[in-house]
Write a protein that holds these residues in place. Sequence first.
Motif, PDB file in Angstrom:
ATOM      1  N   SER A 245       0.838  -1.204   0.000  1.00  0.00           N
ATOM      2  CA  SER A 245       0.000   0.000   0.000  1.00  0.00           C
ATOM      3  C   SER A 245       0.871   1.251   0.000  1.00  0.00           C
ATOM      4  O   SER A 245       0.607   2.213  -0.736  1.00  0.00           O
ATOM      5  N   ASP A 246       1.918   1.248   0.831  1.00  0.00           N
ATOM      6  CA  ASP A 246       2.837   2.388   0.890  1.00  0.00           C
ATOM      7  C   ASP A 246       3.551   2.574  -0.448  1.00  0.00           C
ATOM      8  O   ASP A 246       3.685   3.703  -0.946  1.00  0.00           O
ATOM      9  N   SER A 247       3.993   1.472  -1.039  1.00  0.00           N
ATOM     10  CA  SER A 247       4.708   1.548  -2.309  1.00  0.00           C
ATOM     11  C   SER A 247       3.813   2.081  -3.428  1.00  0.00           C
ATOM     12  O   SER A 247       4.246   2.899  -4.251  1.00  0.00           O
ATOM     13  N   LEU A 248       2.567   1.621  -3.463  1.00  0.00           N
ATOM     14  CA  LEU A 248       1.638   2.076  -4.489  1.00  0.00           C
ATOM     15  C   LEU A 248       1.357   3.570  -4.364  1.00  0.00           C
ATOM     16  O   LEU A 248       1.098   4.249  -5.374  1.00  0.00           O
ATOM     17  N   ALA A 249       1.411   4.076  -3.147  1.00  0.00           N
ATOM     18  CA  ALA A 249       1.161   5.498  -2.927  1.00  0.00           C
ATOM     19  C   ALA A 249       2.382   6.356  -3.247  1.00  0.00           C
ATOM     20  O   ALA A 249       2.270   7.581  -3.373  1.00  0.00           O
ATOM     21  N   ARG A 250       3.546   5.703  -3.381  1.00  0.00           N
ATOM     22  CA  ARG A 250       4.779   6.462  -3.640  1.00  0.00           C
ATOM     23  C   ARG A 250       5.329   6.156  -5.033  1.00  0.00           C
ATOM     24  O   ARG A 250       4.869   6.689  -6.024  1.00  0.00           O
ATOM     25  N   ASP A 251       6.286   5.253  -5.108  1.00  0.00           N
ATOM     26  CA  ASP A 251       6.989   5.019  -6.382  1.00  0.00           C
ATOM     27  C   ASP A 251       6.787   3.619  -6.937  1.00  0.00           C
ATOM     28  O   ASP A 251       7.396   3.253  -7.933  1.00  0.00           O
ATOM     29  N   ARG A 252       5.952   2.790  -6.266  1.00  0.00           N
ATOM     30  CA  ARG A 252       5.633   1.424  -6.688  1.00  0.00           C
ATOM     31  C   ARG A 252       6.851   0.493  -6.619  1.00  0.00           C
ATOM     32  O   ARG A 252       6.855  -0.579  -7.220  1.00  0.00           O
ATOM     33  N   ARG A 253       7.869   0.851  -5.864  1.00  0.00           N
ATOM     34  CA  ARG A 253       9.098   0.052  -5.822  1.00  0.00           C
ATOM     35  C   ARG A 253       9.236  -0.717  -4.512  1.00  0.00           C
ATOM     36  O   ARG A 253       8.944  -0.211  -3.429  1.00  0.00           O
TER      37      ARG A 253
ATOM     38  N   CYS B 164      17.264  -7.482  -5.321  1.00  0.00           N
ATOM     39  CA  CYS B 164      16.890  -6.863  -6.595  1.00  0.00           C
ATOM     40  C   CYS B 164      15.684  -5.951  -6.376  1.00  0.00           C
ATOM     41  O   CYS B 164      14.675  -6.349  -5.795  1.00  0.00           O
ATOM     42  N   LEU B 165      15.821  -4.729  -6.827  1.00  0.00           N
ATOM     43  CA  LEU B 165      14.742  -3.750  -6.762  1.00  0.00           C
ATOM     44  C   LEU B 165      13.743  -4.042  -7.862  1.00  0.00           C
ATOM     45  O   LEU B 165      14.118  -4.313  -9.013  1.00  0.00           O
ATOM     46  N   GLY B 166      12.455  -4.001  -7.518  1.00  0.00           N
ATOM     47  CA  GLY B 166      11.419  -4.238  -8.512  1.00  0.00           C
ATOM     48  C   GLY B 166      10.357  -3.158  -8.473  1.00  0.00           C
ATOM     49  O   GLY B 166      10.185  -2.464  -7.464  1.00  0.00           O
ATOM     50  N   ARG B 167       9.637  -3.036  -9.561  1.00  0.00           N
ATOM     51  CA  ARG B 167       8.523  -2.087  -9.654  1.00  0.00           C
ATOM     52  C   ARG B 167       7.231  -2.881  -9.774  1.00  0.00           C
ATOM     53  O   ARG B 167       7.148  -3.829 -10.568  1.00  0.00           O
ATOM     54  N   ILE B 168       6.235  -2.523  -8.978  1.00  0.00           N
ATOM     55  CA  ILE B 168       4.949  -3.190  -9.052  1.00  0.00           C
ATOM     56  C   ILE B 168       4.288  -2.852 -10.383  1.00  0.00           C
ATOM     57  O   ILE B 168       4.036  -1.680 -10.683  1.00  0.00           O
TER      58      ILE B 168
END
Length: 205
Positions: free
Chosen positions: A34-42, A65-69
């Motif tokens: 939820s936090d990631s979706l509200a920010r940078d999706r990472r 590994c960094l990922g993007r939703i």
Amino acid sequence: MARISIFPLSGAILYPGLSLPLHIFEPRYCAMVSDSLARDRRIGMIQPREEESSSSHPPLFDVGCLGRIGDVEALEGGRFNIVLEGIARFRVERELTVTTPFRQVEAQLIEEVEARPLAPVERALFEREAQVFALAHGYRVDWEQVSRLDDVSLINGVAQIAPFDAASRQALLEAADVPERCALLVQLMQFHIRRDGDEGAATLQ
């Protein structure tokens, strides 16, 4: 330097350019999504050093590994189905003191070296060992389609799904480049085929 919210999960490996489907159900990781979706999706995927630990903060391997939703499906009870798309490997510099229920680290993104194409002999050896390994484990593979894959997609794709232990999967992730990862994959497949053969022989005695 990057601040990364992390999802420690043993056996879950992500590579740049590849995707990883995940079912998120633990409250702390639902909060992270939820936090990631509200920010940078990472989100950063990383393995704990202990495959089974009762600790809520088990020690971590150094590289993840960094990922993007990408795709996301919100479910009842705050749960999610997501697809995480790999962006870049990272090396943890330090873990941050945070008030969030999920862990965060400060990390250095790893710049990938330009991939050297596999030599024909390296590619042929890998495909041969992969066929032997797949046959020994009963995997059904479209080898014609495999032959059409480029080296990076093939080697990283196999490394991401290979049924090895967490330490072996971590070693593959930390390999410097595709040729080094390919050589390690060949060694791991040969080791497991020999080990399984020895165990089978011992059983028959």
